[in-house]
Write a protein that holds these residues in place. Structure first.
Motif, PDB file in Angstrom:
ATOM      1  N   PRO A 179      41.789  45.238  38.777  1.00 21.63           N
ATOM      2  CA  PRO A 179      43.519  44.950  38.756  1.00 21.63           C
ATOM      3  C   PRO A 179      44.602  45.703  37.724  1.00 21.63           C
ATOM      4  O   PRO A 179      45.539  46.013  38.196  1.00 21.63           O
ATOM      5  CB  PRO A 179      43.366  43.230  38.380  1.00 21.63           C
ATOM      6  CG  PRO A 179      42.075  42.667  39.195  1.00 21.63           C
ATOM      7  CD  PRO A 179      41.575  44.022  38.556  1.00 21.63           C
ATOM      8  N   ILE A 250      46.552  40.586  31.522  1.00 20.21           N
ATOM      9  CA  ILE A 250      46.053  40.441  33.303  1.00 20.21           C
ATOM     10  C   ILE A 250      45.192  38.590  33.385  1.00 20.21           C
ATOM     11  O   ILE A 250      44.157  38.597  32.608  1.00 20.21           O
ATOM     12  CB  ILE A 250      45.504  41.501  33.845  1.00 20.21           C
ATOM     13  CG1 ILE A 250      46.634  42.429  33.650  1.00 20.21           C
ATOM     14  CG2 ILE A 250      44.751  40.879  35.291  1.00 20.21           C
ATOM     15  CD1 ILE A 250      47.021  42.342  34.866  1.00 20.21           C
ATOM     16  N   THR A 251      45.617  37.903  34.573  1.00 18.68           N
ATOM     17  CA  THR A 251      45.091  36.383  34.430  1.00 18.68           C
ATOM     18  C   THR A 251      44.435  36.722  35.972  1.00 18.68           C
ATOM     19  O   THR A 251      44.993  36.917  37.487  1.00 18.68           O
ATOM     20  CB  THR A 251      45.316  35.594  34.188  1.00 18.68           C
ATOM     21  OG1 THR A 251      46.661  35.366  33.366  1.00 18.68           O
ATOM     22  CG2 THR A 251      45.175  34.244  34.708  1.00 18.68           C
ATOM     23  N   ILE A 252      43.422  36.347  36.065  1.00 21.56           N
ATOM     24  CA  ILE A 252      42.232  36.312  37.173  1.00 21.56           C
ATOM     25  C   ILE A 252      41.980  35.216  37.669  1.00 21.56           C
ATOM     26  O   ILE A 252      40.838  34.516  36.658  1.00 21.56           O
ATOM     27  CB  ILE A 252      41.180  37.733  37.329  1.00 21.56           C
ATOM     28  CG1 ILE A 252      42.235  39.291  37.057  1.00 21.56           C
ATOM     29  CG2 ILE A 252      40.484  38.169  38.428  1.00 21.56           C
ATOM     30  CD1 ILE A 252      40.588  40.375  36.301  1.00 21.56           C
ATOM     31  N   ALA A 257      45.175  37.889  41.043  1.00 21.38           N
ATOM     32  CA  ALA A 257      45.126  37.656  39.370  1.00 21.38           C
ATOM     33  C   ALA A 257      47.125  38.082  39.442  1.00 21.38           C
ATOM     34  O   ALA A 257      47.293  38.433  40.971  1.00 21.38           O
ATOM     35  CB  ALA A 257      44.514  39.352  39.170  1.00 21.38           C
ATOM     36  N   TRP A 289      41.987  45.939  45.818  1.00 28.99           N
ATOM     37  CA  TRP A 289      43.035  44.473  44.498  1.00 28.99           C
ATOM     38  C   TRP A 289      43.641  45.213  45.259  1.00 28.99           C
ATOM     39  O   TRP A 289      44.673  46.197  44.862  1.00 28.99           O
ATOM     40  CB  TRP A 289      43.498  44.896  43.132  1.00 28.99           C
ATOM     41  CG  TRP A 289      42.272  43.671  42.915  1.00 28.99           C
ATOM     42  CD1 TRP A 289      40.905  44.249  42.503  1.00 28.99           C
ATOM     43  CD2 TRP A 289      42.125  42.582  42.631  1.00 28.99           C
ATOM     44  NE1 TRP A 289      39.735  42.890  41.670  1.00 28.99           N
ATOM     45  CE2 TRP A 289      40.965  41.664  42.375  1.00 28.99           C
ATOM     46  CE3 TRP A 289      42.418  41.288  42.821  1.00 28.99           C
ATOM     47  CZ2 TRP A 289      40.356  41.168  41.984  1.00 28.99           C
ATOM     48  CZ3 TRP A 289      42.664  39.906  42.494  1.00 28.99           C
ATOM     49  CH2 TRP A 289      40.981  39.839  41.754  1.00 28.99           C
TER      50      TRP A 289
END
Length: 301
Positions: A179, A250-252, A257, A289
């Motif tokens: 991502p 970046i939070t997945i 994400a 992504w």
């Protein structure tokens, strides 16, 4: 530069905080026919976007022209196609000096009109001295209102084909990217549009906007909502023209994400608009992504 930043800023506000044009006081006498409505609208738009010498006052902003002509329009709430804004951008870009109504087709309370516009912008006129556009209209209580706009045979059609071919390759290359890598590549592609001094967009924010959307199309998941998000994201770069940006986090979560991006705009007076960063949402689809949403203030959970 100040005029350019002023125009860009108004464009950003239009895209980020756009509200559908709603009918105010009807601009003509009740019961006027379609030809009269179109003629009065075009005359007013040409007046508002008439080229002015540099020493004269600043051109009317896109926000103001939208406000001054909103009574001509009858739009759906949350219309992601933004037809009144597209019409506004057309007049800002090509600055038509004359028009001719080629055809009007009526079907009950609905109508479609084809107009031939004589391009007034000298740079654009070299490519296409005239442009064909289409408006749709609806009759409400004996009054005709504009509801849609479409430009035919865009002068960017060859460029679109070139950009689409290039981005199909880009899309394939992005397969397997994480991502953060996708988001970073997307932002670099946006930035490249505004670093290219060899194109006609250099002095025209509307041209910058179209080129930015076209050249980054394949980073986004297909759909009307994502099209709107892509447009709003491009408008951010049109206005801010960041001197630098950075992906902070970046939070997945599973196949979704969210990225937080900090930017430093060229005009520091605009810094407060993005002081908390901007957010992008991505989704994992078909081994890649893809971007699905953009927000200057974050996403609600």
């Amino acid at each position: 530069m100040q005029k350019l930043l002023f125009t860009c800023a108004t464009f950003l506000f239009c895209c980020l905080f756009y509200q559908p044009a709603t009918a105010g006081t009807y601009p003509l006498a009740d019961g006027n026919d379609i030809e009269k409505v179109l003629s009065v609208y075009c005359k007013e738009m040409i007046r508002l976007h008439l080229p002015r010498p540099k020493k004269e006052q600043k051109p009317t902003s896109l926000v103001m022209t939208s406000s001054l002509t909103r009574s001509f329009w009858k739009l759906k709430n949350r219309d992601t196609n933004l037809p009144s804004m597209k019409s506004n951008l057309f007049f800002a870009m090509y600055q038509p000096k004359a028009w001719k109504i080629e055809k009007i087709q009526e079907a009950g309370d609905f109508a479609r009109a084809t107009l031939l516009m004589t391009v007034g912008n000298l740079i654009q006129a070299k490519k296409n001295p005239s442009k064909i556009v289409h408006y749709t209209l609806v009759r409400v209580s004996d009054n005709w209102y504009l509801t849609g706009f479409k430009e035919e045979g865009s002068s960017l059609s060859k460029e679109k084909t070139k950009e689409q071919d290039q981005n199909k390759k880009t899309s394939a290359v992005l397969s397997g990217f994480k991502p953060k890598e996708v988001l970073s590549t997307y932002l670099e592609a946006l930035e490249a549009v505004f670093r290219d001094k060899g194109n006609d967009a250099g002095q025209n924010p509307a041209m910058h906007f179209q080129k930015a959307v076209i050249s980054t199309k394949y980073f986004w998941q297909k759909g009307p909502q994502t099209n709107r998000a892509a447009s709003r994201s491009a408008s951010l770069f049109v206005t801010m023209q960041p001197t630098s940006w950075n992906i902070e986090t970046i939070t997945i979560t599973d196949k979704e994400a969210v990225g937080l991006v900090s930017i430093i705009p060229q005009n520091q007076a605009m810094a407060n608009l993005v002081s908390n960063g901007v957010h992008y949402k991505l989704i994992y689809e078909k081994d890649s992504w893809l971007l699905t949403d953009y927000s200057p203030s974050g996403f609600s959970k």
